[in-house]
Design an enzyme around this catalytic site. Structure first.
Site, short mmCIF file in Angstrom:
data_model
loop_
_atom_site.label_atom_id
_atom_site.label_comp_id
_atom_site.label_asym_id
_atom_site.label_seq_id
_atom_site.Cartn_x
_atom_site.Cartn_y
_atom_site.Cartn_z
N GLU A 1 0.98 -1.31 0.28
CA GLU A 1 -0.20 -0.01 -0.03
C GLU A 1 0.66 1.65 0.22
O GLU A 1 2.03 1.11 0.03
CB GLU A 1 -0.81 -0.06 1.27
N ASN B 1 -12.33 -1.40 -0.92
CA ASN B 1 -11.62 -1.30 -0.34
C ASN B 1 -12.98 -1.22 1.05
O ASN B 1 -13.03 -0.53 1.57
CB ASN B 1 -10.41 -1.40 0.41
N GLU B 2 -13.11 -2.19 2.31
CA GLU B 2 -13.60 -2.53 3.39
C GLU B 2 -14.41 -1.48 2.86
O GLU B 2 -14.44 0.49 3.95
CB GLU B 2 -11.99 -1.87 4.55
N TYR C 1 -6.86 -9.62 10.84
CA TYR C 1 -5.48 -8.77 11.14
C TYR C 1 -5.33 -9.35 13.38
O TYR C 1 -6.46 -9.74 13.75
CB TYR C 1 -5.26 -7.89 11.79
N GLU D 1 -6.10 -9.38 3.77
CA GLU D 1 -5.13 -8.44 4.73
C GLU D 1 -5.55 -9.60 5.83
O GLU D 1 -6.65 -9.97 6.51
CB GLU D 1 -5.94 -7.27 5.01
N GLN E 1 1.78 -5.96 5.47
CA GLN E 1 2.25 -5.74 4.16
C GLN E 1 3.70 -6.43 4.21
O GLN E 1 4.13 -6.23 4.25
CB GLN E 1 1.94 -4.63 3.77
O1 AHR Z 1 -3.37 -2.69 6.25
C1 AHR Z 1 -3.26 -1.49 6.21
C2 AHR Z 1 -4.57 -1.14 6.89
O2 AHR Z 1 -5.51 -2.04 7.34
C3 AHR Z 1 -5.12 -1.16 5.25
O3 AHR Z 1 -5.46 0.29 4.46
C4 AHR Z 1 -6.77 -1.24 5.32
O4 AHR Z 1 -7.58 -1.86 4.30
C5 AHR Z 1 -6.77 -2.07 6.81
O5 AHR Z 1 -7.92 -1.41 7.39
#
Ligand code: AHR
Length: 516
Positions: free
Chosen positions: A29, A176-177, A252, A308, A357
């Site tokens: 990103e 995204n999201e 995450y 992600e 990432q």
């Molecule tokens: O990876 C960091 C961020 O986490 C991304 O930009 C977003 O999609 C997520 O909330």
């Protein structure tokens, strides 16, 4: 708890679904030093580069055989306007990256630079379009610019910018999201938008897009259900794959509260086990989303895409809070190995996943020193490398028999042994790869591999571990956590070959088997 062995029973002759190599995808990103200072140093840099792209980073990543690279975000994708990133670099407009650090983005890394990066890496591009602040026409024209041959307004513009032939772009993200930084939408509203956008994401020439709709956060199964309802019908046979081919979700590993996620390198044993519980939780989420999808798409024509995932810690002291720069220890490596085991087990529905990432951000493969430019490979990098043999191999079921390898933790019981396996045939013969993680931070784990159905003629093991679970690599000590060869012993067993391999505390081992 006793220290009895764990027995892993594997039927080598019963291959299951193929483990798509795209489960080992990456994510880059415009965030912190991922693109700028990570991949991109510019043509004038003293750091060796290929037309501005950092050579040592590319060389290190080629070892991982990165199958696809997601770009330009993340949250950034929904404020990115692709036309700002084409044409002569000194004439590109500047913008402010309001999501990540409020820094000025000069657009020097844009579409052509990204496509060149993918070519250098040998990775398929996964471009994420802008739904949140963009327009249908804008996204549609980006696809045309990238993938259309012959004569068309966007193909001509691409040629004017120096690229004659269209590129191949297999993967496309529709925002995204959308529930958050992508527009704070309700699932119903986004579902309609996704249908609209997807309509204008054309397959030009022989380029076939795999359109990925923005999906849920964590266990938001209602989001997944709404998306599936919007394209599908219960029991509709071949499945509702015409609108989008993949549906994403994000997860995450964050054991602490959002406001204080914990330190990447300084943590207690309890913090460590809490992290492992969160890491193993990914399997429940995959199972949950997959179960919802099964109702609307029993033929599994739509792929689940975890685009992600990874650990998210507090940023390193003294770094920009908006840059999400964190160190990476053996703990992060075990988070990765546990995720891959879950991915392999659900390879029938999970078609793609992207670590967040690749460089200098969150659970990175590579850290580059901001001052010296030195490059450091993280423990997570090594897990990705050790697992290359699983790419596109057929999954094998692993029955883990380890009753005494369970640890009671605040959230319940943590299984301390994680394992998965795959097999492949090639001109050189048939092989299998077994992955085993010992999540116990204090006890060595003796493992018996009970291998059935095929004759095993050779075995080689490799190990990733270190003296402490917080061990990590730095520019001063780049080899604190590295992969080494590891002993593996053949023993006759009641049903065939048994292999014995001992895993030290907090270690990850792969065993490669030759089969006749
Ligand atoms: O990876 C960091 C961020 O986490 C991304 O930009 C977003 O999609 C997520 O909330």
């Amino acid at each position: 708890m006793t220290t009895a062995s764990a027995r892993l029973v594997i039927d080598l002759d019963l291959p299951g679904p193929r483990i798509s190599r795209h489960l080992y995808g990456h994510f880059a990103e415009h965030l912190g030093r991922c693109i700028y200072g990570g991949f991109w140093v510019g043509e004038e840099s003293e750091i060796p580069n290929v037309r501005g792209i950092r050579l040592d980073v590319v060389e290190a990543l080629r070892e991982l055989r990165i199958p696809n690279l997601r770009w330009p975000g993340g949250c950034f994708a929904d404020e990115y306007h692709w036309r700002d990133g084409i044409g002569p670099r000194d004439q590109r407009p500047r913008m402010v990256n309001t999501n990540w650090g409020d820094v000025v983005e000069d657009n020097s890394f844009g579409t052509h630079e990204f496509m060149e990066l993918c070519e250098l890496l040998g990775a398929d591009p996964y471009v994420n379009g802008n739904v949140g602040s963009g327009a249908v026409r804008e996204m549609s024209e980006w696809v045309e610019y990238l993938t259309r041959g012959g004569e068309s307004p966007m193909a001509s513009l691409r040629r004017a910018n120096g690229r004659d032939e269209p590129w191949r772009v297999p993967f496309w993200g529709i925002g995204n999201e959308a529930w958050g930084c992508g527009g704070n939408m309700r699932a119903e509203a986004y579902a309609d938008l996704a249908r609209q956008y997807a309509t204008f994401l054309r397959d030009h020439g022989d380029n076939r897009l795999y359109r990925v709709a923005a999906g849920a956060s964590d266990d938001d199964y209602r989001w997944t259900e709404t998306m599936m309802k919007s394209v599908g019908c219960v029991g509709c046979g071949d499945g509702p794959k015409d609108i989008f081919q993949g549906l994403s979700f994000h997860y995450y590993t964050i054991p602490g509260p959002w406001e204080d996620k914990g330190d990447a390198t300084r943590f207690t044993l309890d913090d460590y086990y809490a992290t492992m519980v969160k890491a193993r939780h990914v399997e429940e989420l995959i199972r949950g989303h997959a179960a919802v999808m099964d109702v609307y798409d029993p033929a599994k024509t739509i792929g689940l895409v975890l685009d992600e995932w990874g650990t998210w810690w507090n940023v390193e002291e003294g770094t920009n809070p908006g840059f999400l720069y964190q160190q990476n220890t053996l703990r992060d490596a075990l988070v990765a190995s546990v995720h891959f085991d879950a991915f392999h087990r659900h390879a029938d529905r999970l078609t793609m996943a992207n670590i967040a990432q690749t460089v200098n951000v969150l659970q990175a493969m590579i850290l580059t020193d901001a001052d010296s430019g030195a490059l450091v490979l993280t423990p997570s990098y090594h897990v990705f490398r050790m697992n290359v043999g699983h790419h596109d191999a057929a999954s094998l079921r692993v029955h883990v028999d380890a009753p005494s390898w369970v640890r009671p933790v605040a959230a319940g019981n943590l299984d301390l042994v994680s394992a998965s396996a795959s097999t492949r045939s090639s001109a050189d013969g048939d092989t299998a790869l077994v992955s085993i993680s010992n999540l116990d931070a204090e006890r060595a784990l003796p493992v018996l591999l009970d291998l059935r159905g095929r004759v095993v003629s050779g075995a080689r093991a490799r190990i990733l571990t270190a003296d402490s679970i917080d061990a990590h690599n730095t520019a001063a000590a780049p080899d604190a956590v590295v992969v080494r060869d590891h002993p593996v012993l053949f023993e006759p067993g009641p049903f065939g070959t048994e292999l014995r391999v001992d895993l030290p505390p907090h270690s990850y081992v792969t065993v490669e088997l030759d089969m006749t």
